[in-house]
Scaffold this active site. Structure first.
Site, PDB file in Angstrom:
ATOM      1  N   HIS A  88      -3.053  -6.064   3.964  1.00  0.00           N
ATOM      2  CA  HIS A  88      -3.271  -4.613   3.854  1.00  0.00           C
ATOM      3  C   HIS A  88      -1.965  -3.834   3.932  1.00  0.00           C
ATOM      4  O   HIS A  88      -1.929  -2.733   4.464  1.00  0.00           O
ATOM      5  CB  HIS A  88      -4.259  -4.131   4.941  1.00  0.00           C
ATOM      6  CG  HIS A  88      -5.450  -5.023   5.073  1.00  0.00           C
ATOM      7  ND1 HIS A  88      -6.328  -5.241   4.035  1.00  0.00           N
ATOM      8  CD2 HIS A  88      -5.864  -5.814   6.094  1.00  0.00           C
ATOM      9  CE1 HIS A  88      -7.254  -6.100   4.418  1.00  0.00           C
ATOM     10  NE2 HIS A  88      -6.993  -6.474   5.647  1.00  0.00           N
ATOM     11  N   ARG A  89      -0.907  -4.442   3.468  1.00  0.00           N
ATOM     12  CA  ARG A  89       0.427  -3.820   3.439  1.00  0.00           C
ATOM     13  C   ARG A  89       0.983  -3.490   4.825  1.00  0.00           C
ATOM     14  O   ARG A  89       1.892  -2.689   4.969  1.00  0.00           O
ATOM     15  CB  ARG A  89       0.440  -2.575   2.550  1.00  0.00           C
ATOM     16  CG  ARG A  89       0.094  -2.927   1.111  1.00  0.00           C
ATOM     17  CD  ARG A  89       0.405  -1.844   0.133  1.00  0.00           C
ATOM     18  NE  ARG A  89       0.177  -2.323  -1.218  1.00  0.00           N
ATOM     19  CZ  ARG A  89      -1.025  -2.442  -1.792  1.00  0.00           C
ATOM     20  NH1 ARG A  89      -2.110  -2.086  -1.132  1.00  0.00           N
ATOM     21  NH2 ARG A  89      -1.130  -2.893  -3.018  1.00  0.00           N
TER      22      ARG A  89
END
Ligand SMILES: Cc1cc2nc3c(=O)[nH]c(=O)nc-3n(C[C@H](O)[C@H](O)[C@H](O)COP(=O)(O)O)c2cc1C
Length: 206
Positions: free
Chosen positions: A184-185
């Site tokens: 999710h970065r």
């Protein structure tokens, strides 16, 4: 101590006190994981006025706190590093989902170091270093091959000396950033700044 979080790539603590040592570990791991061209990296130089240019080159090792590469000193990058000694580089290994960035001083290596490296190159590469005035225009590929033949005749039956315009370049990093891709970065970033003989490290937000 390194503690794994959500995935094997995520770290609670910085991966080490010496970012160049960590860089070398990651580089070796990229090779072991079968990364294509793990030694290829992007090198940015800049003009005297600060306009950046960037190109791919190959990593030739670390020594005395410097990253090494080889190039033609009369090339665009070679001329820029004389005009403006500030450079930057980036490695990205998709096989690891890790990136290493460095910023620092660029300098030509001592002649003896370049001589020693040039001597390890195969003869055709040595002749090529004489034949190519890297980054200068040439009318055709045929003209380049004709130059190579002229060089071949010139050195026939003799060792090929290092051209004075070719050699090792050092990038001596003052800042190194180690980046590990996360879900999710929510990546991990550790920024190291030189503090005398050691490094100061801080975690950055992704
Ligand atoms: C995978 C790869 C590796 C390269 N390795 C080098 C290298 O080690 N040294 C070099 O001078 N150029 C290397 N080149 C060529 C450079 O990207 C560039 O075209 C050349 O150095 C001229 O750049 P300049 O005009 O900005 O000086 C490589 C290119 C690629 C794609």
């Amino acid at each position: 101590m390194v503690a794994a979080m959500e995935s094997p790539n995520q770290l609670e603590d910085a991966p080490g006190a010496d970012p160049l040592a960590v860089f070398l570990e990651w580089y070796a791991l990229a090779g072991e994981r079968g990364a294509p061209l793990p030694d290829a990296f992007s090198l940015a130089t800049a003009t005297r006025g600060g306009r950046p240019t960037v190109r791919t080159v190959l990593f030739k090792g670390v020594g005395d706190g410097a990253v090494r590469l080889v190039t033609n000193y009369e090339s665009r990058k070679g001329r820029e590093l004389i005009d403006n000694p500030h450079g930057a580089l980036v490695f990205f290994w998709p096989a690891l989902d890790r990136q290493v960035r460095m910023e620092g001083r660029l300098e030509r290596a001592p002649a003896g170091e370049s001589d020693a490296y040039f001597a390890t190159r195969d003869r055709e590469s040595q002749l090529g270093a004489w034949a190519s005035a890297q980054s200068r225009p040439i009318a055709s590929r045929a003209a380049l091959l004709a130059e190579l033949e002229r060089v071949r005749e010139r050195f026939e039956g003799a060792p090929v000396p290092r051209p004075p315009h070719w050699g090792v370049v050092h990038l001596v990093p003052e800042r190194v950033e180690l980046w590990l891709g996360g879900a999710h970065r929510l990546h991990d970033r550790f920024a190291y700044t030189r503090a005398g003989a050691t490094w100061r490290c801080e975690r950055l937000m992704p």
